[in-house]
Structure formats: C-alpha cells, structure tokens
Design a protein around this motif. Structure first.
Motif, PDB file in Angstrom:
ATOM      1  N   GLN A 447       0.825  -1.208   0.000  1.00 21.89           N
ATOM      2  CA  GLN A 447       0.000   0.000   0.000  1.00 21.89           C
ATOM      3  C   GLN A 447       0.857   1.256   0.000  1.00 21.89           C
ATOM      4  O   GLN A 447       0.619   2.185  -0.763  1.00 21.89           O
ATOM      5  N   THR A 448       1.874   1.266   0.880  1.00 21.37           N
ATOM      6  CA  THR A 448       2.699   2.467   0.988  1.00 21.37           C
ATOM      7  C   THR A 448       3.885   2.411   0.038  1.00 21.37           C
ATOM      8  O   THR A 448       4.453   3.445  -0.295  1.00 21.37           O
ATOM      9  N   GLY A 449       4.259   1.221  -0.382  1.00 20.79           N
ATOM     10  CA  GLY A 449       5.432   1.090  -1.236  1.00 20.79           C
ATOM     11  C   GLY A 449       6.732   1.053  -0.459  1.00 20.79           C
ATOM     12  O   GLY A 449       7.802   0.965  -1.031  1.00 20.79           O
ATOM     13  N   GLU A 450       6.632   1.120   0.878  1.00 21.00           N
ATOM     14  CA  GLU A 450       7.852   1.105   1.705  1.00 21.00           C
ATOM     15  C   GLU A 450       8.431  -0.294   1.789  1.00 21.00           C
ATOM     16  O   GLU A 450       7.698  -1.280   1.801  1.00 21.00           O
ATOM     17  N   GLN A 451       9.754  -0.352   1.858  1.00 22.67           N
ATOM     18  CA  GLN A 451      10.433  -1.632   1.957  1.00 22.67           C
ATOM     19  C   GLN A 451      11.391  -1.644   3.136  1.00 22.67           C
ATOM     20  O   GLN A 451      12.172  -0.722   3.319  1.00 22.67           O
ATOM     21  N   ASP A 452      11.308  -2.711   3.937  1.00 21.88           N
ATOM     22  CA  ASP A 452      12.227  -2.859   5.071  1.00 21.88           C
ATOM     23  C   ASP A 452      13.039  -4.123   4.884  1.00 21.88           C
ATOM     24  O   ASP A 452      12.554  -5.090   4.304  1.00 21.88           O
ATOM     25  N   GLU A 453      14.271  -4.093   5.387  1.00 16.99           N
ATOM     26  CA  GLU A 453      15.075  -5.312   5.398  1.00 16.99           C
ATOM     27  C   GLU A 453      15.047  -5.883   6.801  1.00 16.99           C
ATOM     28  O   GLU A 453      15.511  -5.249   7.745  1.00 16.99           O
ATOM     29  N   LEU A 454      14.467  -7.081   6.927  1.00 14.71           N
ATOM     30  CA  LEU A 454      14.229  -7.646   8.256  1.00 14.71           C
ATOM     31  C   LEU A 454      14.564  -9.133   8.271  1.00 14.71           C
ATOM     32  O   LEU A 454      14.519  -9.801   7.240  1.00 14.71           O
ATOM     33  N   TYR A 455      14.874  -9.644   9.479  1.00 14.63           N
ATOM     34  CA  TYR A 455      15.011 -11.079   9.664  1.00 14.63           C
ATOM     35  C   TYR A 455      13.618 -11.695   9.738  1.00 14.63           C
ATOM     36  O   TYR A 455      12.651 -11.036  10.113  1.00 14.63           O
ATOM     37  N   ILE A 456      13.542 -12.983   9.403  1.00 17.07           N
ATOM     38  CA  ILE A 456      12.250 -13.644   9.299  1.00 17.07           C
ATOM     39  C   ILE A 456      11.441 -13.551  10.594  1.00 17.07           C
ATOM     40  O   ILE A 456      10.230 -13.339  10.569  1.00 17.07           O
ATOM     41  N   ASP A 457      12.100 -13.667  11.751  1.00 19.25           N
ATOM     42  CA  ASP A 457      11.362 -13.618  13.015  1.00 19.25           C
ATOM     43  C   ASP A 457      10.717 -12.252  13.230  1.00 19.25           C
ATOM     44  O   ASP A 457       9.598 -12.151  13.745  1.00 19.25           O
ATOM     45  N   ASP A 458      11.444 -11.201  12.813  1.00 15.91           N
ATOM     46  CA  ASP A 458      10.886  -9.857  12.951  1.00 15.91           C
ATOM     47  C   ASP A 458       9.700  -9.666  12.000  1.00 15.91           C
ATOM     48  O   ASP A 458       8.709  -9.007  12.330  1.00 15.91           O
ATOM     49  N   ILE A 459       9.813 -10.285  10.819  1.00 16.25           N
ATOM     50  CA  ILE A 459       8.732 -10.197   9.846  1.00 16.25           C
ATOM     51  C   ILE A 459       7.474 -10.858  10.390  1.00 16.25           C
ATOM     52  O   ILE A 459       6.372 -10.301  10.325  1.00 16.25           O
ATOM     53  N   ILE A 460       7.656 -12.055  10.975  1.00 17.99           N
ATOM     54  CA  ILE A 460       6.511 -12.762  11.553  1.00 17.99           C
ATOM     55  C   ILE A 460       5.872 -11.929  12.651  1.00 17.99           C
ATOM     56  O   ILE A 460       4.650 -11.772  12.703  1.00 17.99           O
ATOM     57  N   ALA A 461       6.720 -11.350  13.499  1.00 14.40           N
ATOM     58  CA  ALA A 461       6.196 -10.531  14.597  1.00 14.40           C
ATOM     59  C   ALA A 461       5.397  -9.351  14.047  1.00 14.40           C
ATOM     60  O   ALA A 461       4.303  -9.042  14.531  1.00 14.40           O
ATOM     61  N   GLN A 462       5.951  -8.719  13.009  1.00 17.88           N
ATOM     62  CA  GLN A 462       5.268  -7.546  12.454  1.00 17.88           C
ATOM     63  C   GLN A 462       3.930  -7.920  11.812  1.00 17.88           C
ATOM     64  O   GLN A 462       2.927  -7.247  12.014  1.00 17.88           O
ATOM     65  N   LEU A 463       3.917  -9.021  11.073  1.00 17.89           N
ATOM     66  CA  LEU A 463       2.687  -9.424  10.401  1.00 17.89           C
ATOM     67  C   LEU A 463       1.625  -9.866  11.399  1.00 17.89           C
ATOM     68  O   LEU A 463       0.437  -9.644  11.195  1.00 17.89           O
ATOM     69  N   LYS A 464       2.076 -10.485  12.470  1.00 17.50           N
ATOM     70  CA  LYS A 464       1.103 -10.902  13.488  1.00 17.50           C
ATOM     71  C   LYS A 464       0.495  -9.686  14.178  1.00 17.50           C
ATOM     72  O   LYS A 464      -0.704  -9.653  14.464  1.00 17.50           O
ATOM     73  N   ALA A 465       1.337  -8.691  14.438  1.00 17.61           N
ATOM     74  CA  ALA A 465       0.835  -7.468  15.065  1.00 17.61           C
ATOM     75  C   ALA A 465      -0.152  -6.770  14.120  1.00 17.61           C
ATOM     76  O   ALA A 465      -1.185  -6.246  14.542  1.00 17.61           O
ATOM     77  N   GLU A 466       0.165  -6.832  12.847  1.00 16.73           N
ATOM     78  CA  GLU A 466      -0.675  -6.228  11.808  1.00 16.73           C
ATOM     79  C   GLU A 466      -2.085  -6.820  11.807  1.00 16.73           C
ATOM     80  O   GLU A 466      -3.058  -6.138  11.544  1.00 16.73           O
ATOM     81  N   ALA A 467      -2.144  -8.124  12.110  1.00 18.29           N
ATOM     82  CA  ALA A 467      -3.422  -8.840  11.994  1.00 18.29           C
ATOM     83  C   ALA A 467      -4.431  -8.385  13.038  1.00 18.29           C
ATOM     84  O   ALA A 467      -5.619  -8.663  12.913  1.00 18.29           O
ATOM     85  N   LYS A 468      -3.963  -7.701  14.072  1.00 18.63           N
ATOM     86  CA  LYS A 468      -4.889  -7.337  15.156  1.00 18.63           C
ATOM     87  C   LYS A 468      -5.659  -6.043  14.873  1.00 18.63           C
ATOM     88  O   LYS A 468      -5.352  -5.327  13.975  1.00 18.63           O
TER      89      LYS A 468
END
Length: 468
Positions: A447-468
């Motif tokens: 949506q925003t077009g922003e890109q982050d470089e993250l480790y997989i565990d951080d990605i999972i954490a972020q996506l899970k937080a997103e789901a709430k």
RNA sequence: GUGGUUGUAGCUCAGUUGGUUAGAGCACCAGAUUGUGAUUCUGGGGGUCGUGGGUUCGAGACCCAUCUUCCACCCCA
C-alpha cells in the motif's frame, strides 16, 4: 470439442471468491447468534420425496416445485391413458423426488421421523439452499439460501421475545442501524375482522391489507370490495391503518376496539406478554433509537404475511434506509407437524433472507474490511535456489498462522508483483541472492510502497501485530 | 402462470431511414524498465452482433421462433 457456449440455468448464480467470502461473513454472524440462543444446526437432503412436498404449499406452490425425473426408463410404468389424463397424473408416474422448496416442511418431516429421539422443546437452525421454479426478478432467484431458526414443542412466548432479540442482534452485529422489526398477531387480525362485522374473513382482509404499502388505502379498499367485504366494514377498518403513538398506546387503543372479541383478546394478551419478556430481558430493541425516528420494534396491525399457516405472533423486518423488501420474517404456527400425522406440536420460527441482506450491506457499504480474508504475504522468488531457501520460511509463516503463499515459479518479477497487486495481498517478501547471503529479507508494504530489510522472526512478529 | 423489456469485445456501452473491413472507454497481453505492482508512454490480441430460421442484391438494424436479462402482476425470500 463442442462449440456450445457454457451457461447456467435461469435464476441461478455462480458466487465468485470475493462474494463467497462476504456471504460467509453473514452466515457466520447468523450462526453464532443462533447458537448463542441455544439453537443447533440441522441439515436435510437437497431432495425430498415428492409426496412429502406436494400439497403443503397450496396449488400455486405445487407448480413451483422442481420435480426430478425418475432415473432409468422413466416411461416404463406409464401408459397411454396416463398421458391422456394430463400432466398432473403423469407427474406422479415419472417423478418420485423433488428439490426442497423451503426448510420448514423438511424440518417438520425430520421432527416427525425422529420424534422419539428428540427432546422437546427442540431448537434447530438450518442454513441451506432451496429451489423454486418461479420466474426470476431482482432479489428473486430459482436457487437461494434460507436461514431458518425454529423451536417446536413449547407455547412459551419467551420464544417470540427471543426471536426479536436474535433479529436485533444479527442486524446490529452486521452494522445496520436503522431497521424496524414489525410485529403483529393473527388474533389481532381475527379480532379486527370480527369487530368490523366480517368475522372469519380475516384471510381476505389480510391479503388486501398486506398490500397497503404498495397500493395505498384506495387500492386496498378496492381489493377488499372485490373480495366481497362490505363497504361499511371497510370504513371501520381504515382508521386502523394509522394508529398513532407508542406501542403501549396502540395496545390500549386496540384493547377498547377489540376487547370484546375472543381472538382479539388472545392476541393482545400474547403481545403484552412478549413485551413483558423483552422488558425483563432488557432488550436493546426496546431501548435503541433508529436515526430515522421509526421505532426499532413496532406493533403494526397492517402486517399480515399472507395467510399460510401462522396462528399467533407474526414478524417482519424492514430496513428503513435501503430500498429492499423484508429481509426477515416468521411467526408462530400451531400445527406444523399435523400434516405428517403428529398433531398438537406448536412451534415458532423465522428466517433471514441472506441474498437480500447481502444487497443491503453492499448498498450501505457495511462489509467490514476484516470480512475479507485472503493471503497476507506473498513470497516472490528469483530462481530455484531462492525457492529452496524460501520453502522453510513459508512453512514458518504458516505455522505462525499467517496466510502466505510462495509464487510457484520463477516468473518475471513484474508478473509476480502484479499477481500480489491483483489479489490484494498487502505484503510481498522478496528473496534473492543478496537476501539469502545476509538473511535479511525485503518486506514490501504494497500500500505504501515502503520496503524494510528484516530477519524472518521480525517479519513474523510484524505481520502478526498487523493482523490485530 | 399473464403482460411487457433486454441481449453488440472480459466489463460498461455507441453503431443514422437496411449499404464497404462493426467502434470507444475500461480490462487484458507485450515493450519502454533482465531486482519491484498500482501511476505514465508506445504497440498488440480479442466480436459467427444471444441462438435458429425468414425477408432482401445486401441484415448488428426488419419479421418469426427460442433462450437469457430485467420489470409489473400472481406469489414470495
């Protein structure tokens, strides 16, 4: 190969993924509410014995039943004489089964067949398609879903009060804010008929009054006269069309008008009891205000709902801020199972019209974003090596409960990205040689077009937080 | 079941009183851009005009039938 263009039968529809997701949201709200009130699910076969269905819906209804041709040589039992006797006679010989026409008759059949196993009162709900050989129109199909909830084996008016509660809860949960649950009683209608000097004619009066919204007082007057109701009686009837005041005031006015009639008394007593139950339940339907000013629960003596089998309270629901007929309705019937030789079982039930509710939610834009399920993240791959690298990560995402997919081939990046775009997948995970080397993956927010470089565990954490 | 209405590209629709090779917008595909979608530019594919008959030198257009869509009744969710 046939050149024939594919098509589906008249009055039927395909439901694409986006539509099914939204429909399931509605079904979910309805199911959860029914179950909260102690109703349990029942399913019956799509086809019934033709003899179970015929005669239950009147002559017109019989014609609207979809009959199933006997398999094999369906003509083997027929004679020339049968054909001469016409389609009615012939139908019995060539068709033994038919598609379900509604959910109420199969329910009655089920109750009678299982009377010894069932403990009464028996509360069931049923959400299944039914079929009618009707001529389709907007909001009218040859295959459509009904959502029925019925309770049989009790006369308690608590059931009626709970129906009001369930309707209010379902529609409120779906985000509707301006709807009216209309309630009336067949006793009131019978009492009115008696009070205006046309005792026993409430059938004709109902059919006519039911059209009041559509054809107005003049039209109803004409229809009543066509049906043989005396003009003097119609004069006495018309003041009832616009009874003013609160429900309690209307009840009081009816008391003076109908108090002398036995049926009217019965209706008034029942309605007062329903209100008392609702009051003690602290019903929101009594306390909530509609923005349009119309009452949430409205006693409406012009509500008739055809004649059919209703004998007590009757309900109908109208959405005030949408152009749509009734989206729910029901009532009490004294002798549902009598048609199958089991008399004396009283029941009350109602039904939601899912297709119409869908249209209303669409019109009022009330489908929440959360009702749209779908893939949360797409892993984009560049080559075979990246695919191998991505597979364990894919499993890890799914183990974490995140809906995810890996694009199944190393197609052009543009192709993979636009797949995510069209499927409205909110995040894309890019895995190439750089990412594999560092272990830091590129997570792109579509949506925003922003890109982050993250480790997989951080990605999972972020996506899970997103789901709430 | 009764009366009417609709059908042209994947979608929404133009198409003159019957006259060349049936158009537009959106969508789709490809390229501009071999590690970036949605925006921009360039190019491209796609229609037995719902189907079957008929009238005509000639039919997307006129006639008949049939299917489909929507509408008003009947009835119903």
């Amino acid at each position: 190969m046939s050149k024939e263009k594919p098509s589906i039968p008249k009055g039927t529809r395909d439901f694409g993924p986006a539509v099914v997701v939204k429909r399931n949201y509605i079904f979910g709200v309805i199911k959860r509410t029914f179950e909260k009130f102690g109703y349990l699910p029942l399913e019956t076969p799509a086809m019934e014995q033709l003899s179970v269905l015929t005669g239950k819906y009147g002559d017109e209804g019989d014609q609207l039943i979809f009959k199933i041709l006997n398999s094999g040589d369906f003509l083997s039992k027929t004679t020339a004489a049968d054909i001469e006797q016409g389609s009615k006679q012939l139908t019995r010989k060539i068709s033994e089964k038919a598609l379900r026409y509604d959910l109420t008759v199969p329910f009655a059949r089920f109750v009678v067949m299982n009377r010894n196993e069932i403990s009464f009162p028996f509360k069931r709900y049923q959400i299944q398609p039914v079929w009618r050989a009707d001529r389709p129109q907007r909001g009218r199909y040859r295959e459509f879903y009904q959502c029925d909830a019925d309770v049989v084996g009790t006369n308690s008016l608590l059931c009626e009060a709970e129906i009001v509660q369930m309707i209010d809860e379902v529609l409120s949960t779906l985000g509707m804010t301006d709807f009216t649950i209309k309630i009336n009683h067949r006793g009131i209608l019978a009492g009115i008929a008696e009070a205006i000097g046309e005792k026993g004619r409430e059938g004709d009066i109902c059919v006519a009054i039911d059209k009041l919204d559509k054809i107005g007082a003049e039209g109803v007057r004409k229809e009543l006269q066509d049906r043989g109701i005396a003009e003097g009686a119609v004069d006495k009837l018309e003041p009832l069309y616009d009874l003013k005041g609160s429900n309690a005031e209307i009840l009081d006015q009816l008391q003076t008008l109908l108090g002398s009639t036995e049926e009217g008394q019965r209706g008034l007593k029942d309605l007062r009891e329903v209100w008392e139950y609702l009051d003690n339940l602290g019903s929101y339907a009594l306390s909530t205000q509609n923005p349009s000013g119309k009452l949430r629960l409205q006693l409406d003596v012009t509500l008739a709902r055809g004649l059919s089998y209703y004998t007590g309270c009757i309900f109908e629901v109208k959405v005030n801020n949408a152009n749509m007929g009734s989206i729910s309705g029901g009532g009490r019937y004294d002798n549902l199972t009598g048609m199958f030789g089991m008399p004396g079982v009283s029941g009350v039930g109602f039904s939601f019209g899912v297709d119409r509710i869908y249209d209303v939610l669409e019109e009022l834009q009330l489908f929440p974003a959360s009702s749209e399920v779908g893939t949360k993240v797409l892993i984009v791959q560049f080559d075979k090596e990246a695919e191998r690298y991505a597979l364990p990560l894919l499993q890890k995402l799914r183990d974490a409960g995140i809906a995810s997919e890996l694009y199944p081939e190393a197609a052009k990046l543009k192709k993979q990205m636009s797949y995510a775009d069209q499927k409205k997948i909110p995040f894309v995970l890019l895995i190439g040689s750089e990412e594999m080397a560092s272990g830091k993956l590129k997570l792109r927010d579509m949506q925003t077009g922003e890109q982050d470089e993250l480790y997989i565990d951080d990605i999972i954490a972020q996506l899970k937080a997103e789901a709430k």
